[in-house]
Design a protein around this motif. Structure first.
Motif, short mmCIF file in Angstrom:
data_model
loop_
_atom_site.label_atom_id
_atom_site.label_comp_id
_atom_site.label_asym_id
_atom_site.label_seq_id
_atom_site.Cartn_x
_atom_site.Cartn_y
_atom_site.Cartn_z
N TYR A 20 0.58 3.55 5.16
CA TYR A 20 1.25 4.49 4.25
C TYR A 20 1.85 5.65 5.03
CZ TYR A 20 -1.39 2.02 0.63
OH TYR A 20 -1.92 1.07 -0.19
N THR A 76 11.20 6.05 -0.99
CA THR A 76 9.92 6.12 -0.27
C THR A 76 8.75 5.89 -1.21
OG1 THR A 76 10.85 7.65 1.38
CG2 THR A 76 8.45 7.60 1.14
N LEU A 77 8.82 6.46 -2.40
CA LEU A 77 7.77 6.21 -3.40
C LEU A 77 7.72 4.74 -3.77
CD1 LEU A 77 8.16 9.30 -5.78
CD2 LEU A 77 6.37 8.90 -4.07
N ALA A 78 8.91 4.13 -3.92
CA ALA A 78 8.95 2.71 -4.23
C ALA A 78 8.37 1.88 -3.10
CB ALA A 78 10.39 2.29 -4.53
N LEU A 94 6.08 2.87 -0.94
CA LEU A 94 4.62 3.05 -0.95
C LEU A 94 3.98 2.19 -2.02
CD1 LEU A 94 4.42 6.93 -0.44
CD2 LEU A 94 3.82 5.17 1.22
N ALA A 95 4.62 2.12 -3.21
CA ALA A 95 4.09 1.27 -4.28
C ALA A 95 4.14 -0.20 -3.86
CB ALA A 95 4.90 1.50 -5.56
N GLU A 96 5.22 -0.59 -3.20
CA GLU A 96 5.35 -1.98 -2.73
C GLU A 96 4.27 -2.30 -1.71
OE1 GLU A 96 6.71 -4.01 0.91
OE2 GLU A 96 8.10 -2.40 0.37
N ARG A 97 4.03 -1.38 -0.77
CA ARG A 97 3.00 -1.62 0.25
C ARG A 97 1.61 -1.68 -0.38
NH1 ARG A 97 4.45 -1.35 5.56
NH2 ARG A 97 6.71 -1.70 5.73
N TRP A 98 1.39 -0.85 -1.40
CA TRP A 98 0.09 -0.89 -2.08
C TRP A 98 -0.12 -2.24 -2.75
CZ3 TRP A 98 -1.13 -1.54 -7.29
CH2 TRP A 98 -2.47 -1.32 -7.61
N ALA A 99 0.91 -2.73 -3.43
CA ALA A 99 0.81 -4.04 -4.08
C ALA A 99 0.62 -5.14 -3.04
CB ALA A 99 2.06 -4.30 -4.92
N ARG A 140 -2.94 -5.09 -1.86
CA ARG A 140 -3.83 -5.68 -2.86
C ARG A 140 -3.77 -7.20 -2.79
NH1 ARG A 140 -7.70 -3.11 -5.54
NH2 ARG A 140 -7.27 -4.30 -7.43
N TRP A 195 -8.43 8.97 -3.79
CA TRP A 195 -8.02 7.71 -4.41
C TRP A 195 -9.18 6.73 -4.47
CZ3 TRP A 195 -5.25 5.10 -7.52
CH2 TRP A 195 -5.10 3.72 -7.40
#
Length: 507
Positions: free
Chosen positions: A115, A152-154, A156-161, A164, A494
Motif C-alpha cells: 500500500y 490512487t484510492l482506486a 489501493l482498493a484494487e490491491r486490497w481486493a 484478499r 484497520w
C-alpha cells in the motif's frame, strides 16, 4: 508438499571449498528450474496486477478530466491537447508504480509495504505532473487534485481486493513460496515456528538444514512433517530437490559469513533467493540503514525517538479521530450505557487507575462488564488465574455480567476510552495500559512500555489479546514502542476492526 521419500539423489563429499561441493548435476537443472519459476504463481499474479493497475490508471488519467471538461474542451478545440496531457500523466504514473516496486514479489500480500508503494507512486505522480504542467503552462488541476488522487484510492482498493483473493488462495495451500531454513538447531526451530505462526499462509517450509545436530529427522510444523538434513554442503541439492524459492538463514552459522556469501553465489544459478533472519528481532526496517564504508557493509540501527514532530502529529490525529468517533458513536454509547444499567445494579461506567506515559497514573474509563463487587471478589479467584505473567485473566470469570460478556467479546467495553484519548491520557494506538500492581512486578526492560502513551488498541489486541503468553505480549509492546509509525497505526486500526468482527482471545 508431502513428505519426501528417501534421501537426496546425489550425495557429494565435502572438499573444503564450498563451491567445490555443489553437485555437478546442478547446472543441468538450471534451465528447468528457471522455466518453472518464470511460469510460477508470482509472475502470473504480477501480470494480473499490471493489467488491473493499467486499466485504473487509464480510466483515471483519461476519463476523469476528459469527461468532466469534455464540453469545454470540445468548444475550445482543446480535446486533442487534453488527450495528450492524459497520455503524459498515464505514462508518468505507470512508471512511478514500477519504480516504487509496488508489484515486487517481496511485498505482494505481506504487510503495508504494498500500500505504501502505491501511495508513494501516486504522490510522486502528483508532484511530477504539477511541475511538468507548470513548466509548459498547461491545465493540470483536474489531474493533480482529482484524477491522480481518485485513481490512487482506486488502486489501493484494487490491491486490497487482490490481497484478499491471494490470501484466500493461500489458505487453500496455493500461491505460497517454498523455503528451506538453514542454521543451528535452536535457531531453525524458532524461525520455523515463527513462520508457521505468523506467516504460515505466505511461506511453505519444505525442508530444514541443521548444522549442529544429526539426531533430528523431522520437525512437526503447522500440521506438516518437515524433513531435516544435517549436511550443509547439500543445501543447493536440497533446494533443487524441493524446488524451493528461497533459503532462509536462521541466525549465525558456525561456518561464518564467507559460507553465506558463497551460498548466495550458488543459489544465483537457480534464481533462488537468500534471506537472513536478523537477530535484531525487535528492530523494524525503518530504523535500519545499510551504509557501506570502504567496501565494509555496516548495518546502522538508529536510536528510537520518543518525542518530536511525529509524536505531535500523532496527538493531533488522535484528537481528531477520537472526537469524530465520539460524535458518530454517541447513539451507540447511549444505548450501551442504558443496557449496562438495566442488566445489573451499579453505574454504567467503570473507572480504574492505570499507569500511563512515564509511569503517571490516570483514571481509565470502560463500560462496566462485571458486578460492582468485582474488585473485592478478586482475591478469592487468584488461585484460578489463567492469565499470562502478571496479568489476571479467567475465561469463565463469574464476576462478568450477561451484557458484559457481549461487551467484552466485541470490545465494546473499551469505547469510553475515546474520552481518555481526548483528555490526553491515552492514544488510539499504543501498548496495553497496565495496572499499578502489574507495573510493580515489571523486571528488566519491561518498563520501556511506559515510554509512550498506552493505547485503546495495539499489537497486543490484534494478535490474540489474552491468548498471548506474557513474553509475547511484552515483545509486541516493546516492538511498537520503539518502531511505531503513522502508517503502522493506520494498519493496526484497520486490523482492530477486523478483530472486533472476528474476536480472538477476548474474554
Amino acid at each position: 508438499m508431502t513428505q519426501l521419500d528417501g534421501e537426496i539423489a546425489a550425495r557429494v563429499p565435502a572438499m573444503g571449498d564450498f563451491a567445490a561441493s555443489v553437485p555437478a548435476a546442478l547446472s543441468g537443472f538450471d534451465s528447468h528450474v528457471r522455466a518453472m519459476r518464470s511460469g510460477g504463481w508470482s509472475r502470473r499474479f504480477r501480470r494480473m496486477l499490471w493489467i488491473l493497475d493499467s486499466a485504473i490508471v487509464v480510466a483515471s488519467a483519461f476519463l476523469v478530466p476528459v469527461v468532466l471538461h469534455s464540453y469545454a474542451f470540445a468548444a475550445n478545440g482543446m480535446l486533442p491537447r487534453a488527450a495528450l496531457q492524459s497520455s503524459i500523466v498515464m505514462a508518468i504514473w505507470l512508471c512511478a508504480l514500477s519504480w516504487s516496486h509496488s508489484r515486487d514479489v517481496r511485498v505482494l500480500g505481506v504487510g503495508a509495504a504494498e500500500y505504501r508503494a502505491v501511495f508513494n507512486a501516486g504522490a510522486a505522480s502528483v508532484g511530477a505532473a504539477a511541475v511538468l504542467f507548470l513548466l509548459v503552462q498547461a491545465e493540470s488541476r483536474s489531474f493533480v487534485f482529482l484524477a491522480i488522487p481518485f485513481g490512487t484510492l482506486a488502486l489501493l482498493a484494487e490491491r486490497w481486493a487482490a490481497r484478499r483473493w491471494l490470501t484466500h488462495r493461500r489458505s487453500d495451500g496455493q500461491f505460497r513460496s517454498k523455503v528451506v531454513v538453514l542454521g543451528q538447531r535452536a535457531d531453525v526451530e524458532y524461525v520455523t515456528e515463527q513462520i508457521v505462526k505468523k506467516l504460515g499462509a505466505v511461506y511453505h517450509i519444505v525442508a530444514a538444514v541443521m548444522e549442529d545436530t544429526d539426531d533430528v529427522q523431522s520437525l512437526q510444523r503447522g500440521g506438516n512433517l518437515v524433513p531435516v538434513y544435517n549436511t550443509v554442503q547439500e543445501v543447493p541439492s536440497i533446494v533443487q530437490k524441493f524446488g524451493a524459492d528461497a533459503v532462509i538463514v536462521a541466525g549465525q552459522l558456525a561456518r561464518g559469513s564467507g559460507f553465506i556469501r558463497e551460498l548466495g553465489w550458488e543459489l544465483e544459478r537457480t534464481n533462488t533467493e537468500l534471506a537472513v533472519a536478523s537477530s535484531l528481532t525487535n528492530v523494524a526496517g525503518p530504523r535500519i540503514r545499510f551504509r557501506p564504508v570502504e567496501g565494509l557493509p555496516l548495518m546502522h540501527v538508529e536510536l528510537p525517538h520518543f518525542t518530536g514532530t511525529r509524536h505531535v502529529f500523532k496527538r493531533v490525529v488522535d484528537v481528531v479521530l477520537a472526537c469524530a468517533a465520539i460524535v458518530v458513536l454517541s447513539p451507540l454509547l447511549g444505548v450501551l450505557a442504558i443496557a449496562v444499567r438495566q442488566d445489573s445494579p451499579g453505574p454504567a461506567l467503570f473507572r480504574q487507575v492505570r499507569i500511563g506515559l512515564h509511569g503517571a497514573p490516570f483514571t481509565m474509563f470502560k463500560f462496566r462488564s462485571m458486578v460492582v463487587s468485582a474488585e473485592q471478589d478478586l482475591a478469592a479467584l487468584t488461585q484460578l488465574n489463567e492469565g499470562a505473567g502478571v496479568l489476571f485473566k479467567l475465561r469463565a470469570d463469574p464476576r462478568i455480567t450477561r451484557i458484559g460478556k457481549v461487551l467484552r467479546r466485541f470490545s465494546l467495553d473499551e469505547l469510553p476510552q475515546l474520552f481518555n484519548v481526548v483528555r490526553g491520557d491515552m492514544s488510539l494506538v499504543g501498548p496495553r495500559p497496565p495496572l499499578p500492581s502489574e507495573v510493580a512486578n515489571y523486571d528488566g526492560f519491561v518498563h520501556r512500555r511506559l515510554f509512550i502513551k498506552p493505547g485503546v488498541t495495539g499489537l497486543w489486541q490484534v494478535n490474540g489479546r489474552s491468548d498471548l503468553n506474557w513474553e509475547e505480549s511484552v515483545r509486541l509492546d516493546l516492538y511498537y514502542v520503539e518502531n511505531w509509525s503513522l502508517a503502522g497505526d493506520v494498519m493496526i486500526l484497520w486490523r482492530t476492526f477486523r478483530a472486533v468482527v472476528a474476536p480472538n482471545g477476548a474474554y
